[in-house]
Design an enzyme around this catalytic site. Structure first.
Site, PDB file in Angstrom:
ATOM      1  N   ASP A   1      -3.255 -15.122  11.184  1.00 49.10           N
ATOM      2  CA  ASP A   1      -2.562 -13.836  11.076  1.00 49.10           C
ATOM      3  C   ASP A   1      -2.867 -13.230   9.704  1.00 49.10           C
ATOM      4  O   ASP A   1      -3.403 -13.908   8.821  1.00 49.10           O
ATOM      5  CB  ASP A   1      -1.055 -14.099  11.248  1.00 49.10           C
ATOM      6  CG  ASP A   1      -0.261 -12.808  11.326  1.00 49.10           C
ATOM      7  OD1 ASP A   1      -0.827 -11.782  11.727  1.00 49.10           O
ATOM      8  OD2 ASP A   1       0.937 -12.843  10.979  1.00 49.10           O
TER       9      ASP A   1
ATOM     10  N   GLU B   1      -6.588  -9.219   7.961  1.00 48.82           N
ATOM     11  CA  GLU B   1      -7.393  -7.971   7.895  1.00 48.82           C
ATOM     12  C   GLU B   1      -8.130  -7.837   6.575  1.00 48.82           C
ATOM     13  O   GLU B   1      -9.215  -7.226   6.593  1.00 48.82           O
ATOM     14  CB  GLU B   1      -6.478  -6.758   8.101  1.00 48.82           C
ATOM     15  CG  GLU B   1      -5.892  -6.678   9.482  1.00 48.82           C
ATOM     16  CD  GLU B   1      -4.809  -7.731   9.745  1.00 48.82           C
ATOM     17  OE1 GLU B   1      -4.097  -8.094   8.791  1.00 48.82           O
ATOM     18  OE2 GLU B   1      -4.716  -8.197  10.883  1.00 48.82           O
TER      19      GLU B   1
ATOM     20  N   ASP C   1       1.462  -6.322  16.002  1.00 47.22           N
ATOM     21  CA  ASP C   1       2.901  -6.022  16.021  1.00 47.22           C
ATOM     22  C   ASP C   1       3.225  -4.785  16.850  1.00 47.22           C
ATOM     23  O   ASP C   1       3.406  -3.681  16.321  1.00 47.22           O
ATOM     24  CB  ASP C   1       3.399  -5.858  14.581  1.00 47.22           C
ATOM     25  CG  ASP C   1       3.257  -7.165  13.816  1.00 47.22           C
ATOM     26  OD1 ASP C   1       3.032  -8.211  14.452  1.00 47.22           O
ATOM     27  OD2 ASP C   1       3.375  -7.143  12.573  1.00 47.22           O
TER      28      ASP C   1
HETATM   29  C1  GLC Z   1       2.899 -10.599  11.288  1.00 46.24           C
HETATM   30  C2  GLC Z   1       2.402 -11.003  12.660  1.00 46.24           C
HETATM   31  C3  GLC Z   1       3.547 -11.504  13.504  1.00 46.24           C
HETATM   32  C4  GLC Z   1       4.238 -12.654  12.773  1.00 46.24           C
HETATM   33  C5  GLC Z   1       4.690 -12.214  11.392  1.00 46.24           C
HETATM   34  C6  GLC Z   1       5.265 -13.364  10.576  1.00 46.24           C
HETATM   35  O1  GLC Z   1       3.729  -9.500  11.376  1.00 46.24           O
HETATM   36  O2  GLC Z   1       1.720  -9.968  13.295  1.00 46.24           O
HETATM   37  O3  GLC Z   1       3.087 -11.914  14.763  1.00 46.24           O
HETATM   38  O4  GLC Z   1       5.330 -13.092  13.512  1.00 46.24           O
HETATM   39  O5  GLC Z   1       3.594 -11.671  10.677  1.00 46.24           O
HETATM   40  O6  GLC Z   1       4.351 -14.375  10.405  1.00 46.24           O
END
Ligand code: GLC
Length: 780
Positions: free
Chosen positions: A406, A409, A490
């Protein structure tokens, strides 16, 4: 700044246009054109339907990088082509297309051999450059529609848009959002005359203007120093994708458990909470295979650690969960807590070995993420990837079976999170990459997530060498399918986001990424019971079926919305498990051909005008179509049935296609249809994919004419690569009232567990036999 303001006329430096071809040199794979004295334009024939076009205003081409493209030019089989030179033109002719280059001014147009239609022809602007920018302008035909483009909001056809490729944490994305988590500069153009695909091979910030400025002009524009595109001709979308995924790589076959239901939430906060969660699934008899652990399993959000109090014995926890049929996937973010005084190995070794990104002046770059002040590995370097891979042992040794990447980017702030900072990136001139291939972040920004996912894939393949694993990534670039599944970040618990997930996932599939999903129920904000029920129905079709929600939302587990919704969730998750033999075969097809698993109707009916904008009906493979409901209070919806015969999944009612019908869809029902002449293999409901051997395979057959191949293997190991797999081919033929099913002898070396085969021909009856792998013929 809103995009429409960027479109206002402004004073821009002039473009230098390529003028004329002065010399032509042939080489084994095509031609070099020397233009305007010494500029080099190269046209390479890589396959009869695949041409690479490269132009460099600085004479030298950028050294080839192995980041996205999986096959170097010289690795393609040599194929015959002819070069024909006339006073005005140079033609390169393959069995499928001609590339026609006009000499003065230099312009390129493609012509398909079948009907002689031209396509992707340069406009009067041709190819041009100015400081650190190169562009090319191409004609858009009247009926052309554009699909793919990776992760995109809006509807299916992207014509009329200006699309930027720059990976961004686009939290709160909506229909106008341009820069998304994943940049995939590939599209497919479909029109009544000719279909083609184009991969713009640049990792620099780039854009496609798909008729936004001028409705009939497509602009390819990059902030890199080279124009490099691959043109793919194909009569069918499937052919285009097959070639594109040969070029950028294909997904490897995932473990069967990864196709089951995944449960996630930010955050399952302790071992106790995870145990309760697992128990709820099993007690309520809601099938589930995978539990994801979000950032709270870590000690102070330090990657590759476990929280000492809340997760004191992860090995024991995971052993227990494994005993109950669950797999555990843990999140891994790129930001490493900058903690030089705290004996944190990841930070210490990274600093010691100089693995973290530095700015141009050589100073370590810091940004703020969950663990506060953080440093970031340079995943573009092979030694850094190798080191990062090795760190996964602290997760894999505890039994973790999959990795979720995650924030890659990368997403970071210039101030501590929650301190209203600004989103920033690494400095664009920060050096990155292996010493012999060193470049800077301007070139590598878009592949940071891709290379992180690669490191995760390599970690799992190395540390779990006997079993297939699962990788999920938020950011990526063209070719991400080689390493990872992808989810659309998200989203929100909004009907609009439920609706948008359909074209988004279809366009990702049309961009070579088959293993995709959106957070079921919506990640941010609170789902209503009705929204959640409808989302679970649609989620049953997502190749990646994962429920996920943000820490600040109300809980979103399937039982949180009352018994009616819980029953609906159970019903659709069970249906997913029943469909697994069918879905697993689709994954096999995707791994071998690049075909999407979830498809818009235009994938199979591209000639049918009615499908070209149809984004709210989906095909799971070729045979099963769903027309989901994605609005509150709706109990009826129009359904388009393409040509052929269609059977209602629930009632067996038969419809003739090429027409619209009105389907009744009360809350518990998602309208679904089977194409005539289909065979859909179904397994018994299980609580997890390996709960027991499939001792009963039900083939749901619809009258008509068709063929189907079922793929099977052990679902977990790599033995299929050594021949331990099997396929069974079924043919259905209908003569008058009689339906005949020809089952061919099973091929391959894998023997399924002893089982009964129940053949159910819709509207006709049921026959049953014990499967011994031999050929047989059944009549109904
Ligand atoms: C980001 C991710 C989400 C995750 C969060 C905390 O927002 O896209 O899926 O739950 O981070 O790690």
């Amino acid at each position: 700044m809103p995009e429409f303001i960027e479109q206002l006329p402004c004073h821009e430096p002039q473009w230098n246009q390529i003028s004329s071809v002065e010399r032509v040199q042939t080489y084994q794979q095509g031609i070099f054109l020397i233009c305007d004295g010494n500029l080099n334009l190269t046209l390479s024939v890589l396959a009869p339907n695949l041409i690479r076009v490269r132009f460099s205003p600085t004479v030298d081409f950028i050294p080839r990088r192995s980041w996205s493209v999986a096959i170097a030019d010289e690795e393609w089989d040599t194929i015959p082509f002819e070069i024909e030179e006339t006073e005005k033109f140079i033609n390169i002719k393959t069995a499928e297309i001609t590339v026609c280059v006009q000499r003065d001014p230099c312009r390129i147009v493609f012509i398909e051999q079948r009907m002689g239609n031209t396509f992707a022809g340069d406009t009067d602007l041709g190819i041009a450059w100015r400081q650190n920018e190169v562009a090319c302008w191409k004609q858009i035909g009247a009926g052309e529609k554009f699909y793919g483009f990776g992760e995109r909001t809006g509807l299916l056809n992207q014509r009329g848009k200006h699309l930027t490729h720059w990976n961004t944490d686009c939290v709160g994305y909506e229909i106008l959002t341009d820069e998304m988590y994943q940049a995939i500069p590939f599209f497919m153009s479909l029109s009544p005359q000719v279909n083609y695909g184009l991969f713009f091979n640049t990792t620099y910030k780039s854009q496609f203007d798909v008729g936004a400025n001028q409705s009939d002009i497509l602009q390819l524009h990059t902030q890199g120093n080279e124009l490099d595109y691959y043109l793919i001709y194909g009569q069918e979308p499937a052919t285009i994708l097959n070639t594109y995924t040969k070029l950028t790589g294909r997904m490897s076959l995932p473990p069967r458990w990864a196709l089951g239901y995944h449960q996630c939430r930010w955050s399952y906060n302790s071992e106790t909470e995870v145990r309760t969660l697992a128990r709820e699934f099993r007690q309520r008899r809601i099938p589930c295979d995978v539990i994801h652990l979000d950032i709270d399993y870590m000690q102070g959000f330090r990657v590759f650690t476990w929280h000492k109090q809340r997760f004191p014995d992860p090995k024991k926890l995971i052993d227990e969960l494994t005993g109950q049929g669950f797999k555990v996937v843990t999140i891994v973010d790129p930001g490493v807590k900058y903690d030089p005084e705290a004996d944190y190995e990841v930070c210490d070794r990274g600093l010691e070995n100089n693995y973290f990104i530095r700015n141009k002046q050589g100073k370590i770059f810091h940004g703020y993420v969950w663990p506060d002040r953080s440093v970031f590995p340079d995943f573009i370097r092979s030694d850094v990837r190798e080191w990062w891979s090795s760190l996964h042992k602290n997760l894999i040794n505890k039994g973790v079976a999959g990795i979720w990447n995650d924030m890659n980017e990368p997403a970071l702030d210039d101030r501590p999170f929650g301190d209203s900072g600004n989103k920033i990136s690494f400095p664009l001139d920060a050096p990155q990459g292996d010493p012999e291939e060193q470049t800077n972040h301007a070139e590598t920004h878009n592949i940071y997530g891709l290379m992180m996912a690669r490191a995760s894939r390599e970690a799992l393949d190395r540390l779990r060498p006997k079993e297939r694993s699962f990788v999920l990534t938020r950011s990526g670039y063209a070719g991400v399918q080689k390493y990872s599944a992808v989810w659309t970040g998200d989203n929100h618990s909004l009907w609009e986001h439920l609706e948008m997930s359909l074209p988004m996932l279809c366009n990702l599939g049309l961009s070579g990424v088959p293993f995709v999903g959106a957070d079921i129920g919506g990640f941010a904000s609170n789902a209503t019971p009705e929204l959640f029920a409808r989302w679970m129905q649609i989620g049953m079709l997502y190749p990646l079926m994962r429920g996920h929600s943000v820490i600040a939302s109300k809980r979103h587990e399937p039982w949180e919305f009352g018994t009616e919704v819980e029953d609906i969730c159970r019903q659709y998750i069970e249906l997913r498990y029943q469909l697994l033999p069918y879905i697993y075969t689709l994954f096999w097809e995707a791994a071998n051909t690049g075909a999407p698993i979830l498809r818009p109707l235009l994938y199979h009916y591209s000639d049918d005008h009615n499908t070209q904008e149809l984004y709210d009906q989906l095909l799971l493979g070729e045979s099963l179509m769903a027309a989901p409901v994605y609005r509150p209070g709706v109990e009826h919806r129009a359904v388009y049935l393409p040509q052929g015969t269609w059977y209602d999944w629930w009632t067996g009612e038969c419809y003739q296609g090429s027409k619209y019908i009105l389907a009744h869809a009360p809350l518990a029902k998602m309208p679904m249809y089977i194409r005539g002449g289909s065979i859909i293999p179904l397994a018994p409901v299980m609580q997890y994919t390996s709960e027991s051997a499939v001792n009963q395979l039900r083939l749901r057959v619809t009258p008509g004419t068709g063929e189907y191949t079922l793929y099977e293997d052990d679902g977990t190991s790599f033995a299929y690569r050594d021949g331990l797999w099997s396929t069974t081919n079924y043919q259905v033929n209908t003569e008058g009232e009689q339906v005949i099913i020809d089952i061919q002898a099973r091929q391959g070396n894998w023997n399924p567990a002893p089982r009964q085969i129940i053949v159910e021909v819709v509207g006709k009856g049921v026959q049953e036999f014990t499967d011994d792998g031999t050929a047989r013929k059944l009549q109904f």
